[in-house]
Write a protein that holds these residues in place. Structure first.
Motif, mmCIF file in Angstrom:
data_model
loop_
_atom_site.group_PDB
_atom_site.id
_atom_site.type_symbol
_atom_site.label_atom_id
_atom_site.label_comp_id
_atom_site.label_asym_id
_atom_site.label_seq_id
_atom_site.Cartn_x
_atom_site.Cartn_y
_atom_site.Cartn_z
ATOM 1 N N PHE A 150 -60.921 -26.559 119.236
ATOM 2 C CA PHE A 150 -61.023 -26.396 120.692
ATOM 3 C C PHE A 150 -61.903 -25.226 121.118
ATOM 4 C CE2 PHE A 150 -56.936 -28.298 119.619
ATOM 5 C CZ PHE A 150 -56.982 -29.462 120.361
ATOM 6 N N VAL A 151 -62.353 -24.420 120.167
ATOM 7 C CA VAL A 151 -63.111 -23.224 120.527
ATOM 8 C C VAL A 151 -64.604 -23.503 120.547
ATOM 9 C CG1 VAL A 151 -61.372 -21.617 119.690
ATOM 10 C CG2 VAL A 151 -63.123 -22.450 118.112
ATOM 11 N N LYS A 152 -65.333 -22.626 121.231
ATOM 12 C CA LYS A 152 -66.784 -22.674 121.304
ATOM 13 C C LYS A 152 -67.346 -21.450 120.580
ATOM 14 C CE LYS A 152 -66.495 -24.932 125.824
ATOM 15 N NZ LYS A 152 -67.002 -26.262 125.422
ATOM 16 N N PHE A 153 -68.541 -21.576 120.060
ATOM 17 C CA PHE A 153 -69.156 -20.498 119.298
ATOM 18 C C PHE A 153 -70.374 -19.966 120.051
ATOM 19 C CE2 PHE A 153 -66.920 -23.282 116.404
ATOM 20 C CZ PHE A 153 -66.097 -22.374 115.745
ATOM 21 N N ASP A 154 -70.472 -18.630 120.022
ATOM 22 C CA ASP A 154 -71.502 -17.930 120.799
ATOM 23 C C ASP A 154 -71.399 -18.262 122.288
ATOM 24 O OD1 ASP A 154 -72.490 -16.436 118.773
ATOM 25 O OD2 ASP A 154 -74.266 -17.673 118.417
ATOM 26 N N GLU A 155 -70.215 -18.629 122.705
ATOM 27 C CA GLU A 155 -69.886 -18.816 124.116
ATOM 28 C C GLU A 155 -68.519 -18.196 124.367
ATOM 29 O OE1 GLU A 155 -70.389 -22.630 126.056
ATOM 30 O OE2 GLU A 155 -71.468 -23.378 124.283
#
Length: 776
Positions: A150-155
């Motif tokens: 569920f997570v975003k990366f570099d955001e």
């Protein structure tokens, strides 16, 4: 490799529900019925929570939020009101929201990412980027949410937690909020599961065999073979043993590697020398190290002889135990780790060797301290139920604590009406079977108060715990001659620190002298005599170590059964317990104080708690008589009051071996500050516990001083709160407080800047005081 990151800072908090209007059109309702369940409102990713006077962003919400650092209990800051429930501390319990934004880098891709919540009061729903990732409906268990998908990366990511407090689980102060630590955990996709290493030594034919079970998660999309290598290190970091095992794990699955090692002549763990060993487990995938997990264990044997009691490492031990709740009078349920440890240190100083986690899993910091300081722990779950939810909570408790050498008893319930029914028998058998699957090395019991002589659960349990009901012990021992019996709860007699008069219900104060409240709640003296007269009784867990909020009668806000008061001041009962439980040094404690102006010529009860054979009291240098002290008894005199000095001498074999005295003081002349616990780190979380008291012009402490005192710091710390009287209804987070019985407790939260923290106290017409604490 594994990263465990403390996730306590930079949270936003809003007390109360936030009304979320339902749109009138299909589109928004359609979209919020997808994975990202919350696209508007406080659980949504882009909700702008206002915490300053001006918000320059695209404001969506109109509610005010505040920045908080965890642990956090938002209920404790209220002013108690008589209209609210007395068992719950006279507070209102509102719902609340928490939000926190965080970043993950592209380097975190292809990792397993979880959030570990050690405790939320009470019911919690956790969202990440608007997606529901976990619901937990118990305020006392720890739980983990896997947020990898569920997570975003570099955001920017958002975690939101909705807390509901309306469904109460206890008859004590429950608090509200994220009241224990939160961790962000990053691991390889192949890693040890939460509390996934089980290493419990067992002595076999003079040697020690350690069977190791390591639960390994495979979150990859291919079948793998993992190797687990476990090393054992002593307290000087010397490796003493190593073993390994392999296990095949299907894709997206979890399996347990089982292997063992024999260890010769380890240092034993016991209550006097609590030796611990580090257990370091490394996980390899295709020969490459991918995870390292560290826990601890200890080597000890324990057994119960139904006729002679408990034996630890072959030595007879009587449990000198206390029950405890987890709150602290000034911070509520949000107790910093250093205060958890300080509380355990206090009860060790009191002479206790046993601790009951009444009536739920206690913090990991508390459990670590119990291991390190040497306690016999009765580890208790919250719910006596075989529902799936309750069994998951029990599983959490056992998995988390089963490596701990201090834990000798698993308690599956407390004071349940179903302890005497056939339904209760079935529930009990279900819970026992679950515990035995997870750990079959300890005794399973339950704390029974309702008609223990006809309890159905005793037929199934390994050991018998009885709450109160002393008149039924002998019968139950005859009924169950093959089972060990102990007092899982006893005493519960109320006393108020510094109150040496008759009970005053208008003020909420109870006499400080030990007493039998009734046949159910016997005093400490008569209870301990009863326990020690019966060799077969394993010991007892006294109710209770610390006064706790709730279970109160207005105007008092807390229970009075504690040996230590609500604000961590030692009561006379603390020293009485010392005379019962400490056997290797002579102790004597004199009560009351000797400030009774206006009562000249009146007869005042004077008591001496002592473990000496005799005690002699002197009043202004004249003997008031020598008393023979029966074992676990006390000396008692009636003395006509005249100002001056009373002094008592403890005598063994005709020789004075200890003494205590009380001196009449003059009026308060100056304030004094004393640091009660150890503080050194500028970590921004620890709390310094400081006692403020008064002295007269001759430097004598004034035990009945009652000035109104203000406290402040030089900025390297902040006043977290103050406390004095158990009937004071002013909010605890105030920096000003009226002194009661000569003492105010001041809680100072240290900052993050190194230097000399200075704490100041001032009061009208008194000399001010200051205290310096070096922070490194």
């Amino acid at each position: 490799m594994r990263e465990k990151i403390l996730f306590n800072e930079n949270w936003l908090f809003h007390e109360g529900d936030i009304k979320i209007e339902c749109p009138a059109f299909k589109g928004p309702v359609y979209m919020q019925s997808k994975t990202e369940h919350k696209i508007w409102g406080p659980a949504s990713r882009n909700y702008n929570a206002v915490f300053d006077d001006f918000d320059t962003s695209n404001q969506i919400c109109t509610e005010r939020w505040e920045k908080v650092t965890l642990p956090h209990d938002y209920v404790i800051f209220q002013k108690p009101k008589e209209k609210n429930n007395n068992a719950l501390g006279f507070f209102e319990y509102n719902n609340a929201w928490y939000r926190k934004k965080f970043m993950l880098s592209n380097e975190d891709k292809n990792k397993r990412i979880t959030l570990l919540f050690e405790g939320i009061a009470t019911h919690a729903t956790v969202y990440v980027n608007g997606c529901v990732v976990k619901r937990n409906f118990c305020g006392y268990n720890s739980f983990e949410a896997n947020i990898s998908d569920f997570v975003k990366f570099d955001e920017e990511n958002t975690v939101a937690v909705y807390v509901e407090t309306g469904d109460h689980e206890g008859w004590w102060y429950e608090g509200g909020g994220i009241y224990r630590n939160v961790y962000l955990i990053k691991t390889d996709l192949v890693a040890v599961d939460l509390w996934g290493v089980y290493a419990m030594p067992k002595k076999i034919n003079g040697s020690w065999k350690v069977n190791v079970e390591t639960a390994i998660i495979n979150d990859t999309y291919e079948d793998i073979e993992a190797k687990a290598v476990t090393e054992f290190f002593d307290n000087e970091n010397n490796k003493i043993a190593e073993c390994e095992g392999k296990v095949k794990i299907p894709l997206r699955d979890k399996k347990t590697a089982q292997y063992s090692v024999c260890i010769k002549n380890p240092k034993l763990w016991d209550i006097d020398t609590p030796n611990l060993y580090s257990v370091v487990t490394k996980i390899y995938k295709n020969g490459v190290l991918c995870d390292e997990y560290i826990t601890r264990t200890g080597f000890r044997t324990f057994d119960i002889d139904p006729d002679k009691g408990l034996f630890l490492n072959g030595k007879h031990v009587k449990i000198k135990g206390v029950c405890a709740h987890q709150d602290f009078g000034i911070t509520g349920k949000a107790v910093p780790d250093n205060i958890h440890r300080y509380k355990v240190e206090m009860i060790k100083e009191m002479g206790a060797n046993g601790y009951r986690t009444s009536h739920y899993p206690h913090s990991e910091e508390t459990m670590d301290a119990l291991d390190e300081l040497g306690f016999i722990v009765m580890d208790e779950t919250r719910w006596f139920s075989s529902s799936e939810e309750a069994k998951q909570q029990l599983e959490m408790l056992v998995k988390r604590d089963r490596n701990r050498p201090s834990v000798l008893f698993w308690s599956v319930g407390n004071e349940e009406p179903h302890h005497t029914t056939e339904e209760g028998r079935r529930i009990c058998k279900s819970l026992i079977s679950l515990v035995k699957k997870l750990d079959n090395t300890r005794f399973v019991m339950s704390a029974v108060s309702n008609s223990p002589d006809i309890a159905t659960v005793y037929d199934e349990l390994d050991a018998i715990g009885i709450n109160y009901n002393l008149d039924k012990y002998d019968y139950i021992h005859k009924k169950y001659p093959d089972k060990g019996i102990f007092s899982s709860e006893c005493c519960a007699t109320g006393t108020t620190r510094g109150w040496y008069n008759a009970d005053c219900f208008e003020k909420g104060y109870l006499s400080a002298y030990d007493k039998d409240t009734n046949n159910w709640f016997l005093g400490r003296e008569n209870t301990w005599k009863f326990i020690c007269e019966r060799e077969w009784v394993l010991g007892s867990y006294q109710w209770i170590a610390f006064e706790h909020r709730g279970e109160a009668v207005w105007p008092r806000v807390c229970s009075q059964s504690g040996a230590i008061d609500l604000f961590l001041q030692k009561k006379d009962a603390f020293y009485q317990n010392q005379t019962h439980w400490i056997e290797d040094k002579p102790i004597i404690h004199l009560l009351p104080h000797w400030n009774f102006e206006g009562r000249e010529g009146e007869k005042i009860p004077v008591w001496a708690y002592t473990n000496c054979m005799e005690a002699e009291l002197f009043v202004n240098g004249k003997s008031a008589g020598r008393r023979k002290i029966e074992k676990y008894g006390h000396g008692e005199w009636l003395v006509e009051y005249e100002k001056g000095k009373i002094e008592v001498f403890g005598i063994n074999g005709g020789k004075t071996v200890c003494t205590d005295k009380k001196v009449t003081s003059g009026s308060a002349d100056a304030l004094k500050l004393k640091l009660d616990n150890k503080i050194s780190d500028a970590n921004g979380t620890d709390i310094a516990v400081i006692t403020c008291y008064c002295i007269d012009e001759n430097g004598i402490e004034v035990p009945d001083a009652s000035p109104y005192v203000s406290f402040f710091t030089n900025g390297l710390g902040a006043i977290a709160g103050t406390g004095s009287s158990v009937s004071d209804h002013n909010p605890v987070n105030l920096s000003d407080r009226k002194m009661y019985a000569g003492k105010i407790t001041v809680a100072v939260r240290v900052g993050k800047e190194k230097g000399v923290l200075k704490v100041y106290a001032s009061a009208e017409n008194l000399k001010s005081a200051s205290l310096e604490i070096i922070l490194e």
